[in-house]
Scaffold this motif. Sequence first.
Motif, PDB file in Angstrom:
ATOM      1  N   SER A 185       8.722  16.782 -15.448  1.00  0.00           N
ATOM      2  CA  SER A 185       8.056  17.673 -14.582  1.00  0.00           C
ATOM      3  C   SER A 185       8.903  18.864 -14.269  1.00  0.00           C
ATOM      4  O   SER A 185      10.087  18.762 -14.141  1.00  0.00           O
ATOM      5  N   SER A 239       9.377  11.886 -13.234  1.00  0.00           N
ATOM      6  CA  SER A 239       9.630  12.960 -14.197  1.00  0.00           C
ATOM      7  C   SER A 239       9.770  12.380 -15.588  1.00  0.00           C
ATOM      8  O   SER A 239      10.864  12.275 -16.135  1.00  0.00           O
ATOM      9  N   SER A 292      17.291  14.880 -11.364  1.00  0.00           N
ATOM     10  CA  SER A 292      17.058  14.749 -12.798  1.00  0.00           C
ATOM     11  C   SER A 292      18.308  15.037 -13.619  1.00  0.00           C
ATOM     12  O   SER A 292      18.219  15.241 -14.829  1.00  0.00           O
TER      13      SER A 292
END
Length: 575
Positions: A26, A89, A496
């Motif tokens: 994402s 994600s 992330s």
Amino acid sequence: MPRPRFLPLSLTATVAALSIALCSCSSTAGSAADGGPGRAAAAAGEDAPRMTQQEMNARPRDDLRRGGTLTWAIDQYSTQWNPVQADGSEASTNDVVKSLLPTFWRSDAGGVQTPNPAFLLDARSEQRQGRQVVVWTLNPKAHWSDGAPITWRDLQANWQALNGQDPGYKTATTNGFDQVESVVRGQDDFQAVMTFKEPYSEWQAMFNNAGNAPLLPAKYVSSPELFNTSFKNRIPVTAGPFKLGSLDAGARTVTAVADPDWWGDRPLLDRIVFKAYDTGAMPQAFAEGKIDFYNNGPNTEGYELIRSTAGGEVRKAGGPNLRHLVLNGRSPLLEDARLRQALIQAIDRAEITRTDLAGLDWPYVPMNNHFLVPSQHGYQDNSNGLSRFDPDSAKATLDALGWKPGPNGVRSKDGKELVLRYVAPAANNLAENESEEVTRMLAAVGVTVQVQTVPAGEYFDGYVYKHDFDLTSFSLLGTPFPVSNSISTFQQDSGSNWAQVGSKALDKAMADAAKADTVDEETAALNRADSEAWQVAGLVPLYQRPAIYGVRKELANIGAAGLGDVVYENIGFVK
């Protein structure tokens, strides 16, 4: 190579490179475990595929019949369905929610961004009193599945969740929202005025499926608890051409059904069934007719099986996707960047690439840049020698750091042996090949690698997202917005940042790229960032990942999208 362009349509031209981004996912790009060949003969080539390619069997809607079910294989049945939350994600999560949530933009094969009129009537970036201001004018017909209209408050709530100010929001990325000063009501509830503290060249990555960043409802993201838990094991509301039919954890399926209340072009399909498979099992499932579409990636056996399947075909294209190795910098044995650098030099990335890509009719080009792919404008090696396979240098560095070979050949220091754990998903020949190669190569310099094979369906949620590994490898699937997506991969303390390493200099270089006024300025900043990424030695690029899909021939408007996006309401079967 062409850069993404932005049609005028009241949109101020902005800078964006065709480059690598993260799903892993994402607002980052998406991560994918991949399937691939075991060790095989080498395949080589001269030139990388161009990133502007696309193979989707594009057809007008009138050429397609109404009705039917598409069975789409994904590599994980997720537990977190919020795609901009750190644990959501992931590529398969994005595949599902893009059919269900709003995207303000459409992206073509070259990265050209145009407004999606179902949600966005107009968007313009302008200067007001020395500040960048973006005015978003929404379609008043757009609404959530619970009947609530989509308004400026949804944009405001997304900004507040993603701006990085409250650490309670476990975000996959701040994606430029950290550069926004305010989001206020415009002329009515259907206009939002966004003011930036600093210029943000890739503002069109916001609320954009091509950037893996769909809009989320204010009702479910307005507090850290809601943001982190509202989409946990459920999808509470939708606003797309499809709505949620069912979530079935036992069958590992998500069923999206055409939403009769959708105000845009009516979906051609009746439903899409997203079915989670181990990546190694997807090719056979396709050959047996159990699935209609799947991401084959660099899987040689799968590639050949698609080609030999009656009614099936390969659709492939170049893309901004990266296969990479990750060294976890917060693992006790890997905290020293110099040690990580030595390990990189002990790994023959060219050999791994040759064995991974053998038999795919895909040019082999080594990748020595974290952000730009080979043959792309500005691509260069900024590694200062770290990209070169040099086991002798690796041994010398390990010696200098005090890691001395023991009687059994394994290096040790202060009574502790240099033994690392490589986590690999099961039934994944690509990961198996890479883990075997890395084990062999590091053994040659006195480092022991112990491979832990884990269930493929638990790989991301159970290990990658929890940073429960010393070494691992997977793919990062890119978007037309390299800076926006790459920031979260390399920024210190980002949710992330899989390697958990970084530096102030790297953060600054990425920030400079995000604020760049010209293509050359952005490219220069990305190359400065690349130099720093080699020094922190956490994420190691292997090669540009092939975008190869298995598709039923009769399916149209789906396949290898390149820098484009899939328009879910236009997917259908040829008459």
